[in-house]
Design an enzyme around this catalytic site. Structure first.
Site, PDB file in Angstrom:
ATOM      1  N   ILE A 150     -65.781 -54.046  27.962  1.00 47.46           N
ATOM      2  CA  ILE A 150     -64.390 -54.046  27.473  1.00 47.46           C
ATOM      3  C   ILE A 150     -63.632 -55.289  27.915  1.00 47.46           C
ATOM      4  O   ILE A 150     -62.639 -55.658  27.311  1.00 47.46           O
ATOM      5  CB  ILE A 150     -63.622 -52.769  27.891  1.00 47.46           C
ATOM      6  CG1 ILE A 150     -63.438 -52.705  29.409  1.00 47.46           C
ATOM      7  CG2 ILE A 150     -64.268 -51.508  27.344  1.00 47.46           C
ATOM      8  CD1 ILE A 150     -62.348 -51.714  29.829  1.00 47.46           C
ATOM      9  N   ASP A 151     -64.097 -55.966  28.978  1.00 52.47           N
ATOM     10  CA  ASP A 151     -63.353 -57.112  29.535  1.00 52.47           C
ATOM     11  C   ASP A 151     -63.309 -58.343  28.614  1.00 52.47           C
ATOM     12  O   ASP A 151     -62.456 -59.200  28.773  1.00 52.47           O
ATOM     13  CB  ASP A 151     -63.976 -57.553  30.861  1.00 52.47           C
ATOM     14  CG  ASP A 151     -63.794 -56.521  31.960  1.00 52.47           C
ATOM     15  OD1 ASP A 151     -63.157 -55.493  31.698  1.00 52.47           O
ATOM     16  OD2 ASP A 151     -64.308 -56.749  33.073  1.00 52.47           O
TER      17      ASP A 151
HETATM   18  O1  F6P Z   1     -66.537 -54.722  33.711  1.00 55.58           O
HETATM   19  C1  F6P Z   1     -65.890 -53.661  33.140  1.00 55.58           C
HETATM   20  C2  F6P Z   1     -64.975 -52.999  34.119  1.00 55.58           C
HETATM   21  O2  F6P Z   1     -64.365 -51.924  33.441  1.00 55.58           O
HETATM   22  C3  F6P Z   1     -63.912 -53.891  34.771  1.00 55.58           C
HETATM   23  O3  F6P Z   1     -62.820 -54.125  33.945  1.00 55.58           O
HETATM   24  C4  F6P Z   1     -63.576 -53.095  35.996  1.00 55.58           C
HETATM   25  O4  F6P Z   1     -63.068 -53.925  37.003  1.00 55.58           O
HETATM   26  C5  F6P Z   1     -64.897 -52.531  36.398  1.00 55.58           C
HETATM   27  O5  F6P Z   1     -65.668 -52.448  35.219  1.00 55.58           O
HETATM   28  C6  F6P Z   1     -64.834 -51.197  37.072  1.00 55.58           C
HETATM   29  O6  F6P Z   1     -66.122 -50.842  37.434  1.00 55.58           O
HETATM   30  P1  F6P Z   1     -66.549 -49.400  37.964  1.00 55.58           P
HETATM   31  O7  F6P Z   1     -66.432 -48.450  36.817  1.00 55.58           O
HETATM   32  O8  F6P Z   1     -67.958 -49.581  38.397  1.00 55.58           O
HETATM   33  O9  F6P Z   1     -65.596 -49.055  39.043  1.00 55.58           O
END
Ligand code: F6P
Length: 321
Positions: free
Chosen positions: A126-127
């Protein structure tokens, strides 16, 4: 090539399932056998392979998340882990691999390619921080989720003349915050790519009310220098006349039914990835280049970092006046 593996890795993204469906069914059309590698590169490390047929991907096109499950696998980022992974894939009878995921997943795919294993990457995160493609799977759905939230928050913000700090995901890249700021009509956007002092937040929002606004929406990317709660704390101390509230959207942004755009992108990426693998290509990521699907070498993808386009930053600022 007789049998291909498919895995989803890293943070899940809406549209991954639509892509899995496209990969499996295109592979069937090319008379290839498909094995699901469950839980991303963790599944490679533990030989968690399952046969997949056309019916196994029925009824998933509209589902968020990933039926293959996903993980962030530290072991696979070590050379020893990668050697073990390669052995396991060969032991499992897998001749080539489709990796669906973000920039970390593309680095994993690159490691296999460097060891001579055929692999094609599909960008999904999504980033929208993956270099080489205009869009990754999941970005459009996440943006729609954020904009829906902003619209709702503005209703209550206007009713109370409040300023809302809305925190979006995006650890290293401000894409989601910036684009949702433009399309959600935010008064201000804070992203990791631009240094914004806290005094500037207080001044900008105070001036917006002086110009007659009845609300303020400030979008803060997760990776910005200050998070939404820190900014709220500063405003409470230095601009006490502003009534601020904080909303952290969090993992809501990662779920939900994929939009039409994400489903189509997933289908096009999935089909192209199998066609490339079936034609003997390896070490590429499928990408959206303008309106066309292209292939970008994984070496290029993994050597660059993608940041938000700052033209949109100037645009967001101007349109907020
Ligand atoms: O890389 C996608 C993402 O949703 C980032 O935007 C966010 O910082 C991270 O993953 C969160 O990761 P997790 O779900 O492992 O905490």
């Amino acid at each position: 090539m007789n049998c291909i593996g498919i895995l989803t890795s890293g943070g899940d993204a809406p549209g991954m399932n639509a892509c899995v469906r496209a990969v499996v069914r295109t592979a069937m059309a090319h008379h290839l056998q498909v094995k699901a590698v469950m839980q991303g590169f963790d599944g490679v490390m533990h030989c968690n392979f399952q046969d997949m047929r056309a019916r196994d991907v029925g009824g998933i096109i509209q589902q968020g998340g990933t039926i293959l499950q996903t993980a962030r696998c530290k072991e696979f980022y070590t050379p020893e882990g990668q050697d073990k992974g390669l052995k396991n894939l060969r032991y499992g009878g897998i001749d080539g691999l489709i990796v669906i995921g973000g920039d970390g997943s593309m680095r994993g795919a690159m490691a296999l390619h460097e060891r001579g294993f055929p692999v094609i990457g599909i960008p999904a995160s999504i980033d929208n921080d993956i270099w080489g493609t205009n869009m990754a799977i999941g970005v459009d759905t996440a943006l729609n989720t954020i904009v829906e939230a902003i619209d709702k928050l503005r209703d209550t913000a206007s009713s109370h003349k409040r300023a809302f700090l809305v925190e979006t995901m995006g650890r290293h890249c401000g894409y989601l915050a910036l684009m949702s700021g433009v399309i959600g009509g935010a008064e201000m956007v804070l992203i990791p790519e631009v240094d914004t002092p806290l005094e500037a937040v207080a001044d900008t929002i105070t001036e917006a009310y002086v110009r007659g606004k009845s609300h303020a929406i400030i979008i803060v990317a997760e990776g910005a220098a200050y998070n939404a709660s820190q900014i709220a704390q500063y405003l409470a101390e230095h601009a006490p006349l502003l009534q601020t509230r904080v909303t952290i959207l969090g993992h809501i942004q990662r779920g939900g039914r994929p939009t039409a755009f994400d489903r189509l992108l997933a289908a096009r990426f999935g089909m192209q990835a199998i066609e490339s693998l079936a034609h003997g290509e390896s070490g590429n990521m499928v990408a959206l280049d303008g309106r066309e699907i292209s292939l970008v070498p994984l070496g290029e993808v993994t050597a660059h970092k993608r940041g938000a386009n700052l033209d949109y930053f100037a645009m967001a600022k101007m349109l907020a006046k």
